[in-house]
Design a protein around this motif. Structure first.
Motif, PDB file in Angstrom:
ATOM      1  N   MET A  73       0.803  -1.355  -0.126  1.00  0.00           N
ATOM      2  CA  MET A  73       0.073   0.015   0.087  1.00  0.00           C
ATOM      3  C   MET A  73       0.801   1.109   0.014  1.00  0.00           C
ATOM      4  O   MET A  73       0.667   2.343  -0.709  1.00  0.00           O
ATOM      5  CB  MET A  73      -0.943   0.025   1.212  1.00  0.00           C
ATOM      6  CG  MET A  73      -1.868  -1.227   1.167  1.00  0.00           C
ATOM      7  SD  MET A  73      -2.941  -1.119   2.744  1.00  0.00           S
ATOM      8  CE  MET A  73      -4.047  -2.536   2.601  1.00  0.00           C
ATOM      9  N   ALA A  74       1.971   1.283   0.828  1.00  0.00           N
ATOM     10  CA  ALA A  74       2.821   2.284   0.942  1.00  0.00           C
ATOM     11  C   ALA A  74       3.659   2.815  -0.533  1.00  0.00           C
ATOM     12  O   ALA A  74       3.299   3.649  -0.892  1.00  0.00           O
ATOM     13  CB  ALA A  74       3.935   2.032   1.850  1.00  0.00           C
ATOM     14  N   VAL A  75       3.854   1.635  -1.237  1.00  0.00           N
ATOM     15  CA  VAL A  75       4.461   1.663  -2.673  1.00  0.00           C
ATOM     16  C   VAL A  75       3.544   2.262  -3.734  1.00  0.00           C
ATOM     17  O   VAL A  75       3.561   3.089  -4.292  1.00  0.00           O
ATOM     18  CB  VAL A  75       5.111   0.419  -3.192  1.00  0.00           C
ATOM     19  CG1 VAL A  75       5.494   0.526  -4.547  1.00  0.00           C
ATOM     20  CG2 VAL A  75       6.236   0.257  -2.366  1.00  0.00           C
ATOM     21  N   VAL A  76       2.314   1.758  -3.663  1.00  0.00           N
ATOM     22  CA  VAL A  76       1.195   2.050  -4.612  1.00  0.00           C
ATOM     23  C   VAL A  76       0.729   3.424  -4.053  1.00  0.00           C
ATOM     24  O   VAL A  76       0.561   4.303  -5.000  1.00  0.00           O
ATOM     25  CB  VAL A  76       0.118   1.199  -4.456  1.00  0.00           C
ATOM     26  CG1 VAL A  76      -1.080   1.727  -5.301  1.00  0.00           C
ATOM     27  CG2 VAL A  76       0.519  -0.206  -5.085  1.00  0.00           C
ATOM     28  N   GLY A  77       0.383   3.863  -2.819  1.00  0.00           N
ATOM     29  CA  GLY A  77      -0.062   5.071  -2.382  1.00  0.00           C
ATOM     30  C   GLY A  77       1.097   6.180  -2.533  1.00  0.00           C
ATOM     31  O   GLY A  77       0.447   7.095  -3.340  1.00  0.00           O
ATOM     32  N   VAL A  78       2.199   6.293  -2.652  1.00  0.00           N
ATOM     33  CA  VAL A  78       3.021   7.192  -3.118  1.00  0.00           C
ATOM     34  C   VAL A  78       3.213   7.204  -4.374  1.00  0.00           C
ATOM     35  O   VAL A  78       3.041   8.566  -5.012  1.00  0.00           O
ATOM     36  CB  VAL A  78       4.548   6.718  -2.640  1.00  0.00           C
ATOM     37  CG1 VAL A  78       5.616   7.728  -2.917  1.00  0.00           C
ATOM     38  CG2 VAL A  78       4.724   6.697  -0.996  1.00  0.00           C
ATOM     39  N   ALA A  79       3.141   6.248  -5.277  1.00  0.00           N
ATOM     40  CA  ALA A  79       3.289   6.247  -6.682  1.00  0.00           C
ATOM     41  C   ALA A  79       1.772   6.770  -7.457  1.00  0.00           C
ATOM     42  O   ALA A  79       2.212   7.927  -8.214  1.00  0.00           O
ATOM     43  CB  ALA A  79       3.264   4.837  -7.330  1.00  0.00           C
TER      44      ALA A  79
END
Length: 343
Positions: A73-79
């Motif tokens: 979620m952190a990777v997708v959220g930042v992207a």
């Protein structure tokens, strides 16, 4: 005889400047930092709730699974957050997201063609690393061809956006045509693969995606000052000495990589970027990218983790989180359109 007139009273000294009633720059910065800190605390609280609520059985295994979901979620959220803020800045439009460029529809078309040509078994048994690399490469090459042919030739940026809309419609039509001709059992497998899912992500792909997103985030951080000027418009940016075309090109490259990586990793999440980018500006009360970008990233992580927490622990459902996000994001999009039309 010349009379000598008595000297009049001395003219009063010029009044000292009154203290300004506007908020000082330092106070504005402190307010922005406080709001960012509040968003960070909210994100930490939601993450802690997601990891700890309903934790039973083998704690080490359960925490490992949930931590992997949070990392995804952190990777997708930042992207998604960074790409949406950048895209809205360079287009000067708060209701546009990179989804209008056809990235999501190209992802759907690739998945559909794999099932149509080779069957659902080929999709479910394919090497996830090979599939990820192929999807990211296809989306980046597609965006690169658009940028080079349309924007690189000196044409207006909106021609690029309109071309993306046209290609997105074409990809959607081809996907619908291929979906109608595949086996119904294969169609069920295909539908499951088209919804964004954070449950089963390959750890190797997650690590690779994190590296790519981190690299794009660093690139974006180096552009924040110039993005603040670009947000004023092309003429103002040129008058202030900023190479508008260069900043826009760099931003579009970052957007292409971020959207391609996040979509290939978990699937399309259409309205998440629209939601968090506009909420970040409203909650922070500023348009400075040095504040809006981290605020949008924190909000994106909070929305994803909070939505998954409510879906799994409160509603006890195993449905796709993207369906919930699309519902609330679509409602917010309609509200935003109504509010903008009244101005």
């Amino acid at each position: 005889m010349t009379s000598v007139l008595p000297a009049g009273p001395a003219s009063p000294a010029a009044p000292a400047p009154s203290p300004t009633t506007s908020v000082t720059l330092a106070a504005v910065r402190r307010r922005e930092l406080r709001r960012l800190a509040a968003l960070a605390l909210l994100a930490v609280a939601v993450i802690a709730g997601f990891c700890l609520i309903g934790l039973t059985g083998n704690w080490e295994y359960a925490l490992g699974v949930r931590s992997r979901k949070i990392a995804t979620m952190a990777v997708v959220g930042v992207a998604v957050a960074c790409s949406s803020v950048l895209f809205q800045t360079v287009t000067g439009n708060r209701i546009l997201t990179p989804g209008v460029m056809g990235f999501d529809q190209l992802f759907v078309l690739i998945q559909t063609l794999i099932v149509f040509l080779f069957g659902a078994l080929a999709l479910s048994s394919a090497d996830p690393r090979l599939l990820f690399a192929g999807q990211v490469t296809a989306m980046v090459l597609f965006s690169g061809a658009l940028y080079r042919r349309l924007f690189g030739g000196g044409r207006d940026l909106y021609v690029l956006v309109l071309a993306g809309v046209v290609f997105g419609t074409l990809f959607r039509s081809l996907s619908s045509l291929a979906a109608r001709m595949i086996n119904p059992n294969d169609f069920v497998v295909l539908q499951d693969s088209l919804f964004a899912s954070f449950n089963q992500v390959d750890p190797g792909l997650l690590a690779l995606s994190a590296v790519l997103v981190a690299a794009m985030a660093v690139w974006t951080a180096r552009l924040t000052g110039r993005l603040d000027v670009v947000a004023l418009g092309r003429d103002h940016a040129l008058n202030l000495g900023v190479d508008h075309a260069s900043v826009v090109r760099q931003s579009l490259v970052v957007v292409a990589v971020l959207v391609s990586v996040s979509t290939a990793l978990v699937g399309p999440v259409t309205f998440l970027g629209l939601l968090v980018a506009n909420l970040a500006r409203q909650l922070t009360g500023t348009f400075r990218h040095g504040v809006v970008l981290p605020a949008a990233a924190l909000l994106s992580l909070t929305v994803l983790a909070g939505g998954q927490l409510v879906l799994e622990r409160v509603l006890t459902m195993n449905g796709a989180l993207s369906v919930v996000i699309e519902f609330f994001g679509g409602a917010y999009f309609i509200a935003l359109l109504i509010r903008e039309s009244r101005r």
